[in-house]
Each structure stands twice: as structure tokens, then as C-alpha cells.
Design an enzyme around this catalytic site. Structure first.
Site, PDB file in Angstrom:
ATOM      1  N   GLU A  48       0.811  -1.234   0.000  1.00  0.00           N
ATOM      2  CA  GLU A  48       0.000   0.000   0.000  1.00  0.00           C
ATOM      3  C   GLU A  48       0.841   1.279   0.000  1.00  0.00           C
ATOM      4  OE1 GLU A  48      -0.650  -2.834   1.871  1.00  0.00           O
ATOM      5  OE2 GLU A  48      -2.149  -2.190   3.338  1.00  0.00           O
ATOM      6  N   ASN A  49       2.034   1.197   0.593  1.00  0.00           N
ATOM      7  CA  ASN A  49       2.853   2.407   0.681  1.00  0.00           C
ATOM      8  C   ASN A  49       3.581   2.708  -0.626  1.00  0.00           C
ATOM      9  OD1 ASN A  49       4.334   0.066   1.383  1.00  0.00           O
ATOM     10  ND2 ASN A  49       5.963   1.293   2.259  1.00  0.00           N
TER      11      ASN A  49
END
Lengths: 214, 226
Positions: A48-49
Site C-alpha cells: 500500500e505504501n
């Protein structure tokens, strides 16, 4: 009875991922899935990052402090990897570009509802992270979890009692006792059971009706 | 001549007022503007609303700012860490407000603010406690909830390199919330490790065009503290 170990659960899920899929793995047992994808099969892991093309954990002493996954653990990259910022990473997730997300769960309901972020609406410090975005946006959602809680309560249920993460989003569940599909309009369909587990025993440890494959 | 480079942290944070909404970049400690957060502690602004992904670790940085009673509210997706003692204590005692936002909704609300979009509909959180009280609508047979743009008075971000126009590059997974936050605040302040000559950064490498950035301060620091 010989329940599947966590590694075996992860291996089963990994072997069910076809070549070419872009996959997001949640924190905890799902992280193990990456270690079991057959080396000849190209699967792209997204974090997600903003990391697309995440590789295995680095050897000790080889960590790059600028390179972590969503669980904030050091990672490596594979050839072909790329970076984006959070807005683009979550546009990728919410826009349906992730083929599969694998998450842990507190409860999964027979209609595919998922509860995995809070055990009460009054949690002392609730935290949700990206779970709701993944539940709503990934094209498929598989859950890896123990079949029951530590005190023996079923985690496969008719209706979730904990606060929901997403509606009708889970499509398959890998537990230490079985692999089950969540089939719309039908519910939990048993695909495989751990050695020594039979259907009646599995049913007794589940809070929703199980179905034999037709 | 355009020159957004300032000489000190104090100069970089000049004019940050009490009650400001402060967007703070970073994911975990990677891309987190530690020097600017320390500077904000020194600077003294209080009654702040901090918008950030995590609520700090231990008793340093954002956790220290909260412990000093300077933060009224956080807007956050994951206020939990290996050591979130400060936030959890303040929250339990009712001394800090929390607006919990799914991570993608947080990023998109900031993106919307930066792109001039006042609100949008998303499927994220539909049917969950985080959608309660929000306007819902159906499009093409699916339910969505309305989320509003989230703008800051100030954004504190970290880049890797900058030039005097305020063009920024990022390193590793250090972009995360930084580029989107750079688009959505009245005063955008970036800390970077390296200053380059104008023209030295390849246009394709620039993650945030300087148009978004107001001030750049160079800080000597090592790797993020993981």
C-alpha cells in the site's frame, strides 16, 4: 487430526495464485504467502505504501532503511519494480487493478462479509489502515486465519458480530482445518480438509452452514 | 530569481499559527519530516489538527508534540504502532480527538483538496461504522459514500533532493503521502537531504514540481529511523 500449519496455509494460497496476478498481502500470516510462490511463476506483489514489485525480506545487515512494506518491515525489490505515492497506490487498489488481496480476519460471514479491523466500535485506539480500501477495491479477497478463536469460538459465521471491514468481499478462506470458497447465494463450500478432519467435525467448529462441493 | 531554499528550520516554519491543520508526510518513519516536526515542537504552535498516517512511536516526534498537549485532534488511518503509548493514553483520557479514516480515503481526500474537487464518492467503508452519517448514493448498482476534501493550512513533507525552484525527488518508499500532501496546503514546507543546482534534477525524476512547494530546508541526517 493434523491441522495445516501457518506455512502450509500460506503455501496452499500461494499455489492457487496464477502467473501474472498483482497481489497485495496483509500484515501477519498473509505475508508468508510471498515465500511460497513457485520461483518459475511471476507474481507481482504490491504494498500500500507505493511499492509495486516487492521481493523477499533482505538478509540481516542488508536492509535498506528507505525501503519498507505496509507492515513497516524492511523489504527488497524484484527486477521491474516501481514506486508511486499513496494517492496513486490507493487509486490502484480502489480502481480494481489489484487481482487479489490476502488478509487476516476476526470473522468471515457466509455472505462474504469481512470483519478484521476492530473487535468493538469502542476500541481504545481503533486503527483501520488500508483494509477497507482493499476490501472494497481488490478484485478478489482471500482470508488466511485460524478456523476458531483461541478459546474455540467459530470465526466462520452467519453474520459478523464485530465491526465490518467490507460487505460481501471475501471469496475464499484458508484455515488451519480447511480451504473453503464463499459462493454467492450459497455460502461456505468446502474444497479441502486437513488430514484427519471430516465434514461433521469441521461443521461443528463453524458458526455457519457448510456445503459439500457439488 | 525564484529561490525557495531557506537557511534554517525556524525560517521554514515561520508563520505557522495556533489552530492550524498540519498535514505530515511519511509512512512509518520513511519519508517522515522528523526535523520539521522537531522544529514545530520548538516553534510553539498549539491547538493543532494533525493529518497523518501514523500517530507516532515512543515519545519523540509527533508523539512528543502530542504529549506536550499541542495537538487537539488527529486525522489518521493507523494510530497504532509497536509503541503508541502517548496517543493511546491521551485518547483514553479524552485529551485528544481522533478522526479515523481508511488509508486510501485519507490519501484521496487530500488529493481531492489539491485538485480542486470538494467531495467524491467511494465504495470504501460502505456498510461499516466509518460510513455512518455520511451521504450514500448508488451508481451503476453499487453503493458509495461521500467523502469530502481534506486541506491543510500547512504541509510538512520530506524529499530526498531539491533545487531552488522547490522541485523534489523522493527515495525508495519515501514518497508515500508526501507528493499528495504537497498539493493540498497553503504553506508547503519540505525538508531534504540534498540541494541540487537548477537543471541538475532530470525532469522525469521530479516527483513534486516546485509549483506546489513554498519552502525547502536542507537537513543533514542519515537514514530514516525504522
Amino acid at each position: 487430526m493434523k491441522p495445516f500449519s501457518r506455512e502450509e496455509m500460506a503455501r496452499k494460497a500461494a499455489h492457487d495464485i496464477p502467473e501474472g496476478w498483482c497481489v497485495n498481502l496483509g500484515i501477519g500470516i498473509p505475508t508468508l504467502v510471498a515465500n511460497h510462490v513457485p520461483p518459475e511463476r511471476e507474481v507481482i506483489f504490491q504494498s500500500e505504501n507505493g511499492v509495486i514489485g516487492m521481493g523477499p525480506a533482505p538478509a540481516e545487515g542488508e536492509e535498506d532503511p528507505w525501503l519498507i512494506n505496509a507492515g513497516k518491515q524492511p523489504i527488497t525489490l524484484v527486477k521491474g519494480a516501481s514506486f508511486v505515492g499513496h494517492a496513486d497506490s490507493f487509486a490502484m487498489i480502489r480502481g480494481g487493478h489489484i487481482d487479489l488481496c490476502v488478509l487476516g480476519a476476526f470473522e468471515v460471514a457466509e455472505n462474504g462479509d469481512l470483519a478484521n479491523w476492530a473487535t468493538s466500535v469502542n476500541d481504545t485506539a481503533p486503527a483501520v489502515g488500508g483494509a477497507m480500501d482493499l476490501a472494497a477495491g481488490a478484485r478478489r479477497l482471500w482470508v488466511l486465519m485460524e478456523h476458531t478463536t483461541k478459546d474455540g469460538r467459530p470465526k466462520l459465521v452467519e453474520r459478523c458480530s464485530y465491526p465490518l471491514t467490507g460487505l460481501a468481499c471475501v471469496t475464499r478462506v484458508y484455515t488451519n482445518l480447511a480451504v473453503l470458497d464463499v459462493v454467492p447465494g450459497q455460502g461456505f463450500v468446502v474444497r479441502e480438509m486437513a488430514p484427519g478432519v471430516d465434514f461433521d467435525m469441521l461443521q461443528a467448529k463453524s458458526g455457519a452452514k457448510l456445503h459439500r462441493p457439488s | 530569481m525564484i529561490n525557495k531554499i531557506v537557511r534554517s528550520i525556524a525560517e521554514a516554519l515561520e508563520g505557522v499559527r495556533d489552530g492550524s491543520v498540519v498535514l505530515i508526510g511519511g509512512f512509518g518513519s520513511v519519508g517522515q519530516p522528523d526535523a520539521l516536526i522537531e522544529g514545530l515542537i520548538e516553534q510553539g504552535a498549539k491547538d493543532l489538527v494533525c493529518v497523518l498516517n501514523n500517530a507516532g512511536v515512543g515519545r519523540v516526534g509527533v508523539a512528543k508534540l502530542m504529549e506536550l498537549g499541542r495537538v487537539r485532534k488527529i486525522v489518521c488511518s493507523f494510530p497504532r504502532s509497536s509503541d503508541p503509548v502517548v496517543f493511546e493514553t491521551l485518547y483514553r483520557e479524552g485529551k485528544i480527538e481522533l478522526e479515523l479514516v481508511p488509508q486510501g480515503t485519507l490519501a484521496e481526500r487530500i488529493r481531492a483538496a489539491g485538485a480542486g474537487i470538494p467531495a467524491f464518492f467511494t465504495a470504501t467503508a460502505v456498510g461499516t461504522p466509518l460510513a455512518q452519517g455520511k451521504e450514500a448514493r448508488e451508481f451503476n448498482g453499487r453503493q458509495y459514500v461521500m467523502e469530502t476534501a481534506l486541506r491543510g493550512d500547512v504541509a510538512l513533507i520530506e524529499g530526498w533532493e531539491a533545487d531552488r525552484w522547490g522541485n523534489l525527488t523522493y527515495r525508495g518508499s519515501g514518497a508515500n503521502f508526501n507528493p499528495v500532501m504537497a498539493t493540498a496546503a497553503d504553506l508547503v514546507v519540505a525538508q531534504v537531504q540534498h540541494i541540487r543546482e537548477l537543471g541538475e534534477l532530470h525532469p522525469h525524476m521530479i516527483g513534486t514540481p516546485g509549483v506546489y512547494v513554498d519552502r525547502v530546508v536542507q537537513v543533514d541526517r542519515g537514514a530514516p529511523w525504522v
